[in-house]
Design a protein around this motif. Structure first.
Motif, PDB file in Angstrom:
ATOM      1  N   ASP A   1      23.484  23.004  41.799  1.00  0.00           N
ATOM      2  CA  ASP A   1      22.684  23.748  40.821  1.00  0.00           C
ATOM      3  C   ASP A   1      23.422  24.989  40.302  1.00  0.00           C
ATOM      4  OD1 ASP A   1      22.677  25.346  43.034  1.00  0.00           O
ATOM      5  OD2 ASP A   1      20.501  25.452  43.260  1.00  0.00           O
ATOM      6  N   LYS A   2      24.760  24.961  40.383  1.00  0.00           N
ATOM      7  CA  LYS A   2      25.530  26.117  39.910  1.00  0.00           C
ATOM      8  C   LYS A   2      26.429  25.763  38.730  1.00  0.00           C
ATOM      9  CE  LYS A   2      25.271  28.635  44.219  1.00  0.00           C
ATOM     10  NZ  LYS A   2      25.844  28.687  45.567  1.00  0.00           N
ATOM     11  N   GLY A   3      25.921  24.934  37.837  1.00  0.00           N
ATOM     12  CA  GLY A   3      26.710  24.451  36.711  1.00  0.00           C
ATOM     13  C   GLY A   3      26.914  25.455  35.599  1.00  0.00           C
ATOM     14  N   GLY A   4      26.278  26.607  35.687  1.00  0.00           N
ATOM     15  CA  GLY A   4      26.349  27.573  34.588  1.00  0.00           C
ATOM     16  C   GLY A   4      27.287  28.745  34.841  1.00  0.00           C
ATOM     17  N   LEU A   5      28.116  28.675  35.859  1.00  0.00           N
ATOM     18  CA  LEU A   5      28.986  29.816  36.175  1.00  0.00           C
ATOM     19  C   LEU A   5      30.097  29.986  35.139  1.00  0.00           C
ATOM     20  CD1 LEU A   5      29.360  29.240  40.021  1.00  0.00           C
ATOM     21  CD2 LEU A   5      28.023  31.040  38.903  1.00  0.00           C
ATOM     22  N   PRO A   6      30.417  31.225  34.797  1.00  0.00           N
ATOM     23  CA  PRO A   6      31.486  31.463  33.821  1.00  0.00           C
ATOM     24  C   PRO A   6      32.878  31.244  34.426  1.00  0.00           C
ATOM     25  CG  PRO A   6      30.597  33.548  34.597  1.00  0.00           C
ATOM     26  CD  PRO A   6      29.782  32.470  35.253  1.00  0.00           C
ATOM     27  N   LEU A   7      33.864  31.088  33.541  1.00  0.00           N
ATOM     28  CA  LEU A   7      35.254  30.863  33.952  1.00  0.00           C
ATOM     29  C   LEU A   7      35.857  32.062  34.687  1.00  0.00           C
ATOM     30  CD1 LEU A   7      37.942  29.228  33.785  1.00  0.00           C
ATOM     31  CD2 LEU A   7      38.012  29.735  31.355  1.00  0.00           C
ATOM     32  N   PRO A   8      35.724  33.293  34.223  1.00  0.00           N
ATOM     33  CA  PRO A   8      36.370  34.414  34.927  1.00  0.00           C
ATOM     34  C   PRO A   8      35.678  34.703  36.265  1.00  0.00           C
ATOM     35  CG  PRO A   8      35.848  34.989  32.648  1.00  0.00           C
ATOM     36  CD  PRO A   8      35.094  33.727  32.976  1.00  0.00           C
ATOM     37  N   PRO A   9      36.459  34.929  37.326  1.00  0.00           N
ATOM     38  CA  PRO A   9      35.873  35.183  38.653  1.00  0.00           C
ATOM     39  C   PRO A   9      35.034  36.459  38.660  1.00  0.00           C
ATOM     40  CG  PRO A   9      38.218  34.647  38.840  1.00  0.00           C
ATOM     41  CD  PRO A   9      37.927  34.844  37.382  1.00  0.00           C
ATOM     42  N   SER A  10      33.811  36.371  39.170  1.00  0.00           N
ATOM     43  CA  SER A  10      32.878  37.501  39.071  1.00  0.00           C
ATOM     44  C   SER A  10      33.319  38.700  39.899  1.00  0.00           C
ATOM     45  CB  SER A  10      31.472  37.066  39.484  1.00  0.00           C
ATOM     46  OG  SER A  10      31.458  36.644  40.836  1.00  0.00           O
ATOM     47  N   LYS A  11      34.067  38.495  40.972  1.00  0.00           N
ATOM     48  CA  LYS A  11      34.535  39.631  41.763  1.00  0.00           C
ATOM     49  C   LYS A  11      35.923  40.113  41.323  1.00  0.00           C
ATOM     50  CE  LYS A  11      32.051  39.491  46.201  1.00  0.00           C
ATOM     51  NZ  LYS A  11      31.188  40.665  45.986  1.00  0.00           N
ATOM     52  N   GLN A  12      36.440  39.565  40.249  1.00  0.00           N
ATOM     53  CA  GLN A  12      37.742  39.981  39.693  1.00  0.00           C
ATOM     54  C   GLN A  12      38.840  40.021  40.745  1.00  0.00           C
ATOM     55  OE1 GLN A  12      36.358  43.648  37.485  1.00  0.00           O
ATOM     56  NE2 GLN A  12      37.153  42.466  35.774  1.00  0.00           N
ATOM     57  N   VAL A  13      38.889  38.975  41.567  1.00  0.00           N
ATOM     58  CA  VAL A  13      39.857  38.950  42.663  1.00  0.00           C
ATOM     59  C   VAL A  13      40.535  37.586  42.763  1.00  0.00           C
ATOM     60  CG1 VAL A  13      38.072  38.297  44.350  1.00  0.00           C
ATOM     61  CG2 VAL A  13      40.161  39.414  45.146  1.00  0.00           C
ATOM     62  N   ALA A  14      41.809  37.629  43.158  1.00  0.00           N
ATOM     63  CA  ALA A  14      42.551  36.410  43.495  1.00  0.00           C
ATOM     64  C   ALA A  14      42.926  36.466  44.971  1.00  0.00           C
ATOM     65  CB  ALA A  14      43.804  36.288  42.633  1.00  0.00           C
ATOM     66  N   VAL A  15      42.585  35.416  45.701  1.00  0.00           N
ATOM     67  CA  VAL A  15      42.954  35.289  47.114  1.00  0.00           C
ATOM     68  C   VAL A  15      44.154  34.346  47.194  1.00  0.00           C
ATOM     69  CG1 VAL A  15      42.202  34.355  49.357  1.00  0.00           C
ATOM     70  CG2 VAL A  15      40.595  35.675  47.925  1.00  0.00           C
ATOM     71  N   VAL A  16      45.180  34.762  47.926  1.00  0.00           N
ATOM     72  CA  VAL A  16      46.358  33.906  48.143  1.00  0.00           C
ATOM     73  C   VAL A  16      46.405  33.572  49.629  1.00  0.00           C
ATOM     74  CG1 VAL A  16      48.874  33.728  47.997  1.00  0.00           C
ATOM     75  CG2 VAL A  16      47.612  35.056  46.279  1.00  0.00           C
ATOM     76  N   THR A  17      46.490  32.287  49.966  1.00  0.00           N
ATOM     77  CA  THR A  17      46.549  31.924  51.382  1.00  0.00           C
ATOM     78  C   THR A  17      47.276  30.594  51.556  1.00  0.00           C
ATOM     79  OG1 THR A  17      45.233  31.797  53.435  1.00  0.00           O
ATOM     80  CG2 THR A  17      44.280  30.765  51.478  1.00  0.00           C
ATOM     81  N   CYS A  18      47.406  30.174  52.798  1.00  0.00           N
ATOM     82  CA  CYS A  18      48.169  28.969  53.135  1.00  0.00           C
ATOM     83  C   CYS A  18      47.357  27.705  52.882  1.00  0.00           C
ATOM     84  CB  CYS A  18      48.584  29.046  54.597  1.00  0.00           C
ATOM     85  SG  CYS A  18      49.705  27.722  55.134  1.00  0.00           S
ATOM     86  N   MET A  19      48.071  26.579  52.710  1.00  0.00           N
ATOM     87  CA  MET A  19      47.411  25.276  52.575  1.00  0.00           C
ATOM     88  C   MET A  19      46.870  24.755  53.899  1.00  0.00           C
ATOM     89  SD  MET A  19      50.562  22.546  52.272  1.00  0.00           S
ATOM     90  CE  MET A  19      51.843  22.409  53.526  1.00  0.00           C
ATOM     91  N   ASP A  20      47.167  25.436  55.005  1.00  0.00           N
ATOM     92  CA  ASP A  20      46.863  24.938  56.363  1.00  0.00           C
ATOM     93  C   ASP A  20      45.446  24.365  56.475  1.00  0.00           C
ATOM     94  OD1 ASP A  20      48.109  25.440  59.398  1.00  0.00           O
ATOM     95  OD2 ASP A  20      45.916  25.351  59.346  1.00  0.00           O
ATOM     96  N   ALA A  21      45.326  23.259  57.210  1.00  0.00           N
ATOM     97  CA  ALA A  21      44.053  22.547  57.318  1.00  0.00           C
ATOM     98  C   ALA A  21      42.992  23.337  58.083  1.00  0.00           C
ATOM     99  CB  ALA A  21      44.278  21.188  57.992  1.00  0.00           C
ATOM    100  N   ARG A  22      43.429  24.369  58.813  1.00  0.00           N
ATOM    101  CA  ARG A  22      42.468  25.166  59.597  1.00  0.00           C
ATOM    102  C   ARG A  22      41.976  26.386  58.828  1.00  0.00           C
ATOM    103  NH1 ARG A  22      46.818  25.497  64.193  1.00  0.00           N
ATOM    104  NH2 ARG A  22      47.935  25.874  62.225  1.00  0.00           N
ATOM    105  N   ILE A  23      42.391  26.472  57.558  1.00  0.00           N
ATOM    106  CA  ILE A  23      41.954  27.577  56.698  1.00  0.00           C
ATOM    107  C   ILE A  23      40.909  27.065  55.717  1.00  0.00           C
ATOM    108  CG2 ILE A  23      42.715  29.296  54.994  1.00  0.00           C
ATOM    109  CD1 ILE A  23      44.027  29.793  57.670  1.00  0.00           C
ATOM    110  N   ASP A  24      39.767  27.737  55.658  1.00  0.00           N
ATOM    111  CA  ASP A  24      38.714  27.429  54.685  1.00  0.00           C
ATOM    112  C   ASP A  24      38.244  28.766  54.115  1.00  0.00           C
ATOM    113  OD1 ASP A  24      36.424  26.899  53.269  1.00  0.00           O
ATOM    114  OD2 ASP A  24      35.436  25.762  54.858  1.00  0.00           O
ATOM    115  N   PRO A  25      38.910  29.230  53.060  1.00  0.00           N
ATOM    116  CA  PRO A  25      38.663  30.598  52.579  1.00  0.00           C
ATOM    117  C   PRO A  25      37.202  30.878  52.245  1.00  0.00           C
ATOM    118  CG  PRO A  25      40.582  29.656  51.486  1.00  0.00           C
ATOM    119  CD  PRO A  25      39.918  28.541  52.244  1.00  0.00           C
ATOM    120  N   ALA A  26      36.524  29.910  51.616  1.00  0.00           N
ATOM    121  CA  ALA A  26      35.134  30.157  51.213  1.00  0.00           C
ATOM    122  C   ALA A  26      34.274  30.450  52.436  1.00  0.00           C
ATOM    123  CB  ALA A  26      34.592  28.958  50.436  1.00  0.00           C
TER     124      ALA A  26
END
Lengths: 169, 169
Positions: free
Chosen positions: A19-44
């Motif tokens: 039910d979140k189909g209306g979100l805008p393209l620009p990130p609302s917190k104006q932030v970019a997170v950079v992290t590893c592809m590792d399978a044990r990482i789930d940033p959200a």
């Protein structure tokens, strides 16, 4: 079953209550997170990032250098003004050298010269010390003339054994 | 409050009940997912990826070309044998050209020649057609001599309005 079949099935369930189909393209917190592809990482989950809040850039190691293209797009076209960079404990990038990996790829290719030529062009961006790698990547971003002046940049280590993050830079 | 402060606070709660500290480094489903950094994408939730199952590589657009370094590491050192590539609707990469973005960066730099030189070295890897971009990235991986022969490679579009994924290649 291939992973894509399992994930396609999971996605049907996800989409049925989405039910979140209306979100805008620009990130609302104006932030970019950079992290590893590792399978044990789930940033959200691990950072409590809600859908629509943050760009998430992931690659082997969480390399700021490789993330630069994405960060420029994130800042100049989509208005982010903060970068949060994570590396993590028990990272694969601490376990090999570019030369090691080039040798592995070449040995598996049975003398194919085109494979040797291709792999010799890749810097695999490994690192030998976890905290130093975070400091070095933060320094890279702070000194890079393509990153907007005034960007808030912090560097962290994520501990895959405890799930905790710790600020390094 | 900066995003990193909010996320550090969220992480304290996450870590307080974290009980998956024993997961191994190699992804249990032997798969690497490639997708966009877009803030409306949450691969773990949208595909039902459990912690420890999959490498997740994310960059502006979900570029296979930029993901190649990570894919080689994923396959050769951590035994993944499948790649699932996603691009998505309403992607920022459909809205500009590398030349546009170079001009934006140069104009903001007030004539700094070092900025112009740096940005002219970056191919921003934008695309003009969503489905074609998925097909083209899958083709790139299938034909690349650094990707292991026999790798299962599929290409998908994620619809940010519905949350649904659809296979393209």
């Amino acid at each position: 079953m291939s992973a894509h079949e399992a994930y396609a099935s999971n996605n049907e369930k996800y989409a049925s209550t989405f039910d979140k189909g209306g979100l805008p393209l620009p990130p609302s917190k104006q932030v970019a997170v950079v992290t590893c592809m590792d399978a044990r990482i789930d940033p959200a989950a691990q950072l409590g990032i809600n859908l629509g809040e943050a760009h998430v850039i992931r690659n082997a190691g969480g390399s700021a250098k490789e993330a630069l293209r994405s960060i420029v797009i994130s800042q100049r076209l989509l208005q982010t003004r903060e970068v949060i960079l994570f590396h993590h404990t028990d990272c694969g990038m601490l376990t090999f050298s570019t030369n090691d990996l080039r040798t592995i790829v070449k040995n598996a290719s049975e003398g194919d010269a085109s494979v040797a030529e291709a792999v010799d062009q890749i810097d695999f961006l490994e690192f030998g010390d976890l905290e130093e790698s975070v400091k070095s990547d933060v320094k890279f971003l702070k000194e890079n003339n393509l990153v907007l002046p005034g960007t808030k940049i912090t560097g962290w280590v994520h501990d895959v054994k405890t799930g905790k993050i710790r600020q390094i830079a």
